[in-house]
Structures are given as C-alpha cells and as structure tokens.
Design a protein around this motif. Structure first.
Motif, PDB file in Angstrom:
ATOM      1  N   ILE A 179      -0.533   2.182   8.313  1.00  0.00           N
ATOM      2  CA  ILE A 179      -1.518   2.362   7.247  1.00  0.00           C
ATOM      3  C   ILE A 179      -2.738   3.052   7.857  1.00  0.00           C
ATOM      4  CG2 ILE A 179      -0.735   0.385   5.893  1.00  0.00           C
ATOM      5  CD1 ILE A 179      -3.050  -1.243   7.030  1.00  0.00           C
ATOM      6  N   GLU A 204     -10.994   4.075   6.654  1.00  0.00           N
ATOM      7  CA  GLU A 204     -10.361   3.623   5.407  1.00  0.00           C
ATOM      8  C   GLU A 204     -11.032   4.206   4.160  1.00  0.00           C
ATOM      9  OE1 GLU A 204     -10.931  -0.128   2.515  1.00  0.00           O
ATOM     10  OE2 GLU A 204     -11.315  -0.400   4.652  1.00  0.00           O
ATOM     11  N   PHE A 258       0.830  -1.207   0.000  1.00  0.00           N
ATOM     12  CA  PHE A 258       0.000   0.000   0.000  1.00  0.00           C
ATOM     13  C   PHE A 258       0.864   1.256   0.000  1.00  0.00           C
ATOM     14  CE2 PHE A 258      -1.938   3.458   2.446  1.00  0.00           C
ATOM     15  CZ  PHE A 258      -3.078   3.699   1.693  1.00  0.00           C
ATOM     16  N   TYR A 290      -4.553  -1.924   0.135  1.00  0.00           N
ATOM     17  CA  TYR A 290      -4.823  -1.699   1.554  1.00  0.00           C
ATOM     18  C   TYR A 290      -5.365  -2.974   2.209  1.00  0.00           C
ATOM     19  CZ  TYR A 290      -6.964   0.098   5.818  1.00  0.00           C
ATOM     20  OH  TYR A 290      -7.335   0.284   7.136  1.00  0.00           O
ATOM     21  N   TRP A 348       2.253   6.841   6.464  1.00  0.00           N
ATOM     22  CA  TRP A 348       1.626   6.021   5.410  1.00  0.00           C
ATOM     23  C   TRP A 348       2.590   5.815   4.246  1.00  0.00           C
ATOM     24  CZ3 TRP A 348      -3.535   9.257   5.081  1.00  0.00           C
ATOM     25  CH2 TRP A 348      -4.266   9.067   6.260  1.00  0.00           C
TER      26      TRP A 348
END
Length: 496
Positions: A45, A51, A7, A98, A39
């Motif tokens: 993340i 999200e 990601f 992700y 990130w």
C-alpha cells in the motif's frame, strides 16, 4: 489466488469504473508504474508519509479520467451533486480503507483481516473503534441491524455510537439507500428523564438523513451487536458501563447474516418506538387535528411554527405558496382544509388550556434567519411579517389566560449545547416530534408506544416544574424578552 486487502480492492474497482490504466495513473502521480501495480494487486500500500498526497492524486485522477456515463454512476453511488464533491467523497472512501489496512498491518502483521476474530474483552472505546468499519463509508446500499443496551452505557460512549460527538450532530446529505434499525433496552431503573429523553430526540434528529428505525425490547439488555448485512459484524456482552466481553468481529457473510437476521426478528412493529409520518399524512388522517383536540396539550417549541400565526399572515403565506412554483397540493394539503386547521388551532389557543415552552433559540432564529416552519414547509418572512408574527405571539402570551407560556433560556444538558432545539407536541392521545433538519425528510415521528409516551410525559413535567435555572416562568420577563427580539428585528431591517 491470494486475497486482496480492502484498499487494493477499492482502488481496482474505482480504476475499472474510470477505465484508468496503471501507467496513466503512474504518470499523473509521477510514480513508477510498478508501484501502481503493487497497490492494485495488494502486494503493498502507499507509504504512510506520502499517503495524503497519493490519495488526493488518485481521487483527482479517477474523476478526471472517467467518462460522463462513469461520472454519473459514481455521483449516484456516492450521493453527491458535483465533481468536486465526488473527488472529496472518493478520497474519504480511499482514506478509510487505507487506514483500516494500515492499522491491521501494524497490529497483526498482515493486510488482510481474518474472516472472524475473537477478543476476550474490549473497552467500549475499543469496541466502538472496531464498530466503525470502513464498509460504513459505502452509501449506495447499506443494511444495518443493531441491538445495543445504549442506556446502560456511559454518556460519552452513547454519543460516540450515535455520532453525536463534542456536542455536535453530524451534518450529512440524504442517503435513502442506507437502512439502519436499532433495538435498545428500555427496562432499567436509572432513567434520567431529562438527559435520556434529550439524547433520544437528538439521536432521531442525527439519523434523519438515512432510513432509521428505533425499537425497544429487553432482548437488547446487556448486548452490543452491530451488523451490516453481507459485510461486517461485531458482537459482545456489555459488562458495566464501559466494557464488553466475548467480542467477535467478522467479515464472513454467513456469520454476519446470522446476526443480522437474528436481530431483525426482534424488530417488529409492536417494538417500534417512533412511527414515521409526513405532514400530508398527518393532515389526511387527522392526526394533526387530534394533537390539537386531545386532552392536556403540552408543546416544547424549538423552532417557530404555524401554530402562532395571526389570520392575515396565515392568508399571506398560503397565497404566497399557491402562487409559487412549488405545488401546495404536493407539499401539504388543500388551501380550504388548511384554513380549517388554522381556525381550529386559533380556537384551541384562545379557549383551551395549553402549556407551551419556547426555546430562546426559536425566537432568535426567526429574527435572524427569517425562516418559519409552515406545516413542515419552510417559508421566509419579510421584516414586516416577522414583526406581525411576534406581535401576535406576544398578544397570545400576555392576554390568553388559558395559555401558559414559559421561556427556555439556556440548556437542560451541556452535552447538547451546540445542537439545534427540536419541537415536541405532546397530548394524552397522540404525540409527535417535529425535528429540524436540512431537508424536511424523515423529520416527523409519532410516539408509537405507551412506555415511550410515559418517558416524554415525565420529561415534560420535570423541565416544566423543576428546571427553574433554565425555564423562565415570570410573565413580565417573557414579555420583556419578546419585545427585545422585536427590537432586534427592527434593527436588522435597517441593515437591509
């Protein structure tokens, strides 16, 4: 330097193309810049609860921040046509990466996958889940090789592997830079000629949006191998109908390529089950003519084609194409040659023994959508033209003694009840499939091997002779149905 998770690598790549700074993205998302840095660096993340909002914001910011040159690059890479579609494609790509990292973190405690991982045993659903690696969201360049004993798997798992789920084919745009070669085993004793053949037809249809080749070879017996060149591979031995043993999953380029080239070595021209062609090529090489002249012609018609055109309507369509902006020369063939082919086709229907099964959906589609497949080129017919087409077809069905016509009313297999019906033209010399897709690309394939020809022959005979609950043979019933469709066209004309 510690390796980044997938990601973070994608996020950094997209921000680089957009020349987007961390603080700019932080301002747009209303986050502290330290979060963006973490990130991008891979130290963390986004939180699962935010999200969707975060990924949507990143996607929107990437598109709006990118200059014209960068946008053109991204549009090309993602094979989309406008900025709205681009934003959705970027979101989809970020979401896939992700979810991959999130699941990895939950299951292993790390966000970076080991280069190679082994499992003693996986169920087929588990195997398929791991097979759907996020690298498959990359469409600008993808080379895939697979050797899978598909026909030995339960039906539901086959459908999942070839992306035919819940009875629906995936509806995707063209991806010419995605290359997928699949080797499957044909040597087994439990062939279901109706289900398995319809499965093959729909698998071919589902992959017309990419460069897809299907091969047959005993080397795929008992195997489940799926590998993306340079990027990803998963392999195992199929046990029974629903599990794999000795499964290896790898993101190591060397390991992936050993499997890639190993499978590729078995995908020779002799193993190819269906040979791609175009209508122009079929006409120039006389393959189209051979399908008409070959003994024992048998047609399964899933959408209406040029085969049943009356002479006057054929000429109208031909002139219409010649006068349009489209080049008839580039689309099909010369006008005089098409007239000769049409004349031959008319004589075959009037004088030779031809067996034809027409899906009910072919009639209803012509009535409602007004679309006719004219030598693989879609033309739109007026109400008057549709009625004349149907009148001529009715005359052929009722008055040509050598022409046997049956109506397919219903579905042979419930798994495919929501999928468009396709055209199959069989003979004892050359046979081909004309698949109905949205672009007219990759949708003509000639059956390339005798064993596959035998499968389709058996399929046709079985549905012609044994599927009385689906296939209507009574001539009066066929007559009544065609007249019903014609009345429907007249009713539609009153709405226009």
């Amino acid at each position: 330097m510690e390796e980044k998770n997938r990601f973070s690598s994608l996020l950094e790549q997209l921000m680089s193309v957009a020349e987007l700074k961390n603080y700019t993205l932080a301002q747009e998302l209303q986050y502290d810049v330290s979060y963006i840095s973490k990130w991008v660096s891979g130290r963390m993340i986004p939180a699962e609860k935010t999200e969707k909002k975060v990924l949507q914001g990143i996607s929107r910011c990437i598109v709006t921040a990118t200059d014209v040159e960068g946008q053109e690059k991204l549009l090309h890479d993602y094979h989309v046509d406008n900025l709205q579609e681009l934003e959705m494609a970027i979101y989809d790509n970020l979401e896939a990466e992700y979810n991959y990292v999130k699941d990895l973190q939950k299951n292993t405690g790390t966000t970076v996958s080991p280069k190679t991982f082994y499992y003693i045993e996986l169920t087929l659903p588990q195997f398929i889940s791991k097979m759907r690696h996020p690298v498959l969201r990359r469409v600008k360049s993808l080379d895939i090789m697979a050797a899978m004993d598909l026909m030995a798997m339960n039906h539901e798992y086959r459908l999942q592997i070839v992306s035919i789920e819940n009875g629906h084919l995936s509806d995707q745009r063209m991806y010419p830079d995605v290359h997928f070669s699949l080797l499957m085993n044909l040597e087994f004793s439990e062939w279901d000629y109706v289900y398995d053949t319809i499965f093959l037809i729909n698998m071919l249809t589902n992959f017309t949006h990419i460069d897809f080749q299907l091969y047959g070879g005993k080397q795929a017996c008992g195997r489940s191998i799926f590998t993306v060149k340079d990027d990803f591979a998963i392999s195992g031995m199929l046990m029974g109908h629903n599990r794999c043993v000795s499964v290896a999953v790898s993101e190591d380029a060397d390991n992936c390529n050993v499997l890639y080239y190993g499978v590729k070595a078995f995908c020779s021209r002799e193993q190819l089950l269906f040979r791609k062609t175009t209508m122009r090529e079929m006409l120039i090489k006389y393959d189209y003519v051979h399908t008409l002249l070959s003994p024992n012609p048998r047609w399964l018609v899933g959408h209406m084609t040029e085969h049943f055109l009356p002479d006057d309507l054929f000429e109208e369509i031909l002139e219409q194409l010649a006068d349009s902006d489209e080049s008839l020369k580039d689309t099909v063939f010369t006008m005089e040659d098409l007239r000769s082919v049409h004349c031959l086709n008319r004589n075959i229907l009037e004088e030779s023994k031809v067996r034809v099964m027409i899906y009910e959906s072919a009639f209803s589609s012509l009535a409602v959508s007004d679309e006719l497949d004219f030598y693989n080129y879609k033309v739109h017919l007026s109400v008057n033209q549709r009625l004349r087409y149907m009148e001529h077809l009715l005359d052929l069905c009722m008055n040509q003694e050598n022409l046997e016509v049956k109506l397919v009313y219903g579905r042979f297999v419930s798994d495919f009840q929501y999928i468009a019906d396709q055209c199959v033209f069989l003979s004892d010399v050359i046979s081909y499939l004309r698949l109905d897709n949205s672009s007219d690309r990759n949708n003509l394939v000639i059956i390339n091997r005798a064993d596959m020809q035998n499968v389709f022959d058996q399929f046709y005979e079985e549905i012609w002779n044994k599927c009385e609950d689906v296939v209507v043979s009574d001539k009066a019933a066929v007559d009544t149905y065609i007249r019903h469709v014609m009345q429907g066209i007249r009713l539609i004309s009153r709405m226009e």
